[in-house]
Design a protein around this motif. Sequence first.
Motif, PDB file in Angstrom:
ATOM      1  N   PRO A  23      -9.632  31.925  21.207  1.00 15.24           N
ATOM      2  CA  PRO A  23     -10.348  30.667  21.490  1.00 15.24           C
ATOM      3  C   PRO A  23     -11.633  30.598  20.657  1.00 15.24           C
ATOM      4  CG  PRO A  23      -9.777  31.855  23.509  1.00 15.24           C
ATOM      5  CD  PRO A  23      -9.572  32.801  22.379  1.00 15.24           C
ATOM      6  N   ALA A  69     -14.632  26.687  23.216  1.00 14.18           N
ATOM      7  CA  ALA A  69     -13.745  26.845  24.373  1.00 14.18           C
ATOM      8  C   ALA A  69     -14.486  27.483  25.540  1.00 14.18           C
ATOM      9  CB  ALA A  69     -12.542  27.695  23.987  1.00 14.18           C
ATOM     10  N   VAL A  94     -16.540  25.961  29.173  1.00 15.93           N
ATOM     11  CA  VAL A  94     -16.139  25.834  30.574  1.00 15.93           C
ATOM     12  C   VAL A  94     -16.880  26.853  31.449  1.00 15.93           C
ATOM     13  CG1 VAL A  94     -13.871  24.919  30.009  1.00 15.93           C
ATOM     14  CG2 VAL A  94     -14.171  27.391  30.261  1.00 15.93           C
ATOM     15  N   VAL A 130      -1.779  24.216  25.067  1.00 17.02           N
ATOM     16  CA  VAL A 130      -2.805  24.560  24.085  1.00 17.02           C
ATOM     17  C   VAL A 130      -2.192  24.603  22.698  1.00 17.02           C
ATOM     18  CG1 VAL A 130      -4.568  26.214  23.418  1.00 17.02           C
ATOM     19  CG2 VAL A 130      -3.986  25.910  25.847  1.00 17.02           C
ATOM     20  N   SER A 158      -9.090  26.013  23.378  1.00 13.83           N
ATOM     21  CA  SER A 158      -9.396  26.295  24.780  1.00 13.83           C
ATOM     22  C   SER A 158      -8.753  27.615  25.170  1.00 13.83           C
ATOM     23  CB  SER A 158      -8.909  25.160  25.690  1.00 13.83           C
ATOM     24  OG  SER A 158      -7.503  25.002  25.577  1.00 13.83           O
TER      25      SER A 158
END
Length: 850
Positions: free
Chosen positions: A194, A198, A201, A268, A287
């Motif tokens: 990632p 990403a 989050v 993804v 992500s």
Amino acid sequence: MASVSIVDLLSSSPDFTLLVRVLQRTGLIPVLNMARNVTFFAPSDEVLKKLPTDSDISTLLQYLIITDPIVSSNMTEEEAVYFSYLRAPVAPDVPLPLKVQRLLSSDQVTADDAGIQLVIGSGAAKVVRHDWVADNGIIQVVDAMVPIPGTLCEAVAGSANKGDIRLFSQLFGKHPMICFLLRYAQDTATLLVPVDSAFDVLNDVELSYLMVNAGHDDRLRFLGSHFLYSSVYRQNDTLGLGTNVPSMSGAMVNIKKSEHGIIFNGQVDTIESDVVFQNGVIHTLPSFLTPWSYFEFSPRKYLYGLNATRFTDELLFHKYESVLDDTNRVQTIFAPVDGEGADMPVSAKTLEYHFTDVLIDSLDDSMVLPTRLSLPSLRGRHQHVLLTVDENGEFWIGGKSKVLRAPLLIGNTAIIPIDRALDLPPSLHYAAGSIFDARTTLQIFESLGLFDDDIVTGSTIFFPDDSAWEKLGSVAKFILGSSEVVKKLLCNLIFTEPVYSSDFSSANSSEYETAAGTRVSIKTDDSKTWIEFNMGNVETVAPLGSIDILYDGGVVHTISSIPIPESINITPRQLLDAEHITSFVELLESVSLAEDVIADHSQYIILAPTNSALAVSNVTTTTVDLATQMGLHILSRRSTPSGSFLSGPSVYDTLVSDVHVSILSELSDNMYELRIVKHPRIESNQPIRVLSSGVSTSGAEIYVIDRVLPVSALTAIDDPRWWQAHGVLVGLGASGGILGMVLIGLFWLLIIYRGGKNWRHRQTLGGKDKSFVRFRRSFSGSGQSIIINANGSDEEDDDDDDAIGEDTPFLGRAASGRLGSRVNVEEFGDVDEDAEEVELPSRSNEHSSV
């Protein structure tokens, strides 16, 4: 026809003379001659000349020999991975991959390349001559050598401080065991990486947790979920319909080819595919391959992420796992972060002081909160913690621990990081010692031994500050003069349970029991700036000072007014005794006023001169008008005024008839101008200095003054000058007097003038020595003539009709005229004004005639 090999084509061009010699020297000529359906990305002599002298040319050339024929016009994919004749040292059983990309070119090298451009090695070299076909393969001429790729571990570690996969690289670098396994497995792998965005989050605490040692297991699980055993390339035949590949964490990952990359787990898609390395391939992702919930964050993990490691380890040592791992429990944790030399709690009791069962999701204002810590000194109740905000907007807990950031929420738990562990509240002696403006109360507690008394255990203490005692004035002197009275007072200000500002109510009053055994109700305003005490029939509003001063057995609040309970009766005589006012009391007794004025039920206002003031003024029991003197100092209220006597401007009657007083103005601190008035006459102003004051239980006000009010002020009022009593008339009279003097002057001037003329006339007629006349005075309008009737005749001048006035005896000398006529007169002197007939005496050298 004779066969034309790759070597033959290269030998036929002067651009590859050096290349052919290098192929011969490195033993690659037989390899190329025996190869079938290969592609050789051939560097020109100019490219070889640019290589460093220490370059491993043999290895570099082997990496450019591909086991598959590549014709640019036949490439159906934008990019593809092919394998070379070179074997990687870390995976000798697997040929080294080379990535080839087909790009649309705006710079056509030849007319037949259809605008196609090939680059290899992720853009390291560009094909400048396409599709030179030999019998055993294809030659693609390149403008640079392609460097040998490194290993997966080298690639990831090299990106730890740069590039867009920095965060993943940092996590990967904390697990060298992965690279160890790759090295000794001599196999290839796939890393799904990632990019940094990403990680958005995660908040900074969650990311920090993944980086610290405590996050080892979750970090390894995260990396393992992005690590696939075996190399997965986009052009794999199995990816068309999709396939499942196991990850290092044990979970199966679904892989399927997309239009431009690879889709993992159906969601993804790759940002960049097939970044090749010696022992595997990297695909970058926008992500995580796993959702955020995969990490199962808890308060414990947040504490580690905040670097509160020592505190958290201590909690786990004392079996707090269930508290730290329960995200549903409503609580707030005050978490001291690790710091050099920072004190850490060492006992379970101290640890509990860092927890409150209240969720604090934001910091807006000061607050006092119950913790989980219960203590015998609080009679089993929970100790509280105080959160305050300073003038800079920074928050502090317990006055010493600084809040480092806003509360962090994880489930129903809030975590507030602080820079040091919380200290338990000290003893009352030390807690109250911090109140610098309450020295009087501190001394009282010390002298009475209240700091160690059981009544302060589990209590609330309303602590009067110094200004509160000053406001009481004489009352304070009376109270402080008796240890029994002052203890009774303070016991009424000690509640038998802790009452914090959070318990104060502005809507309703709450009732509490005091250490004196009485019941007291209190209420306050919303801003908690004052508190109202209701002690039976006594109601007192006291400004609040410092509130929620915590000690090990309760809480202290300072107040700036002292409520006097009903049980303490304060009489006027006690107040006077407290001020040592003895002479004034003796004088009141000598004039029989004491029994009423300073009685327990008295409501008088007493202006009490000091002993020295009475001595200076020589006021004794033998003083004349002593009763008046004393009565002038005793005031009674005409009505119930607002405020005290000194607040003015209410008028008060004295015990002296018709004499009343009021405060005219405040001249300076404690100096007032007193107005003494006796109706309806003038006033007298007297300055007085109030040395002390106090109010008895019955409402009598005692004011100790520095001088005696003089009786002479009353004398001046009783015997005023007549012009003072009739000021307006005096002004009018004065004006009339001036006018009268002017008229009299004119009158005499006329007499002198007429008198001389008549005298000369009488001398001509002859005269007598004296005559008796009977006259009646009747003034004309001018007031300058009378009617004279001689020899008792009652004849009157007919012209006398306009005369005004009444018959009045008058002695005068006729200057001229006839009997019964109006004549001018002169005053002769004092005579009997009641006589009707008088003798007009003759004067020397003059004759009177009529």
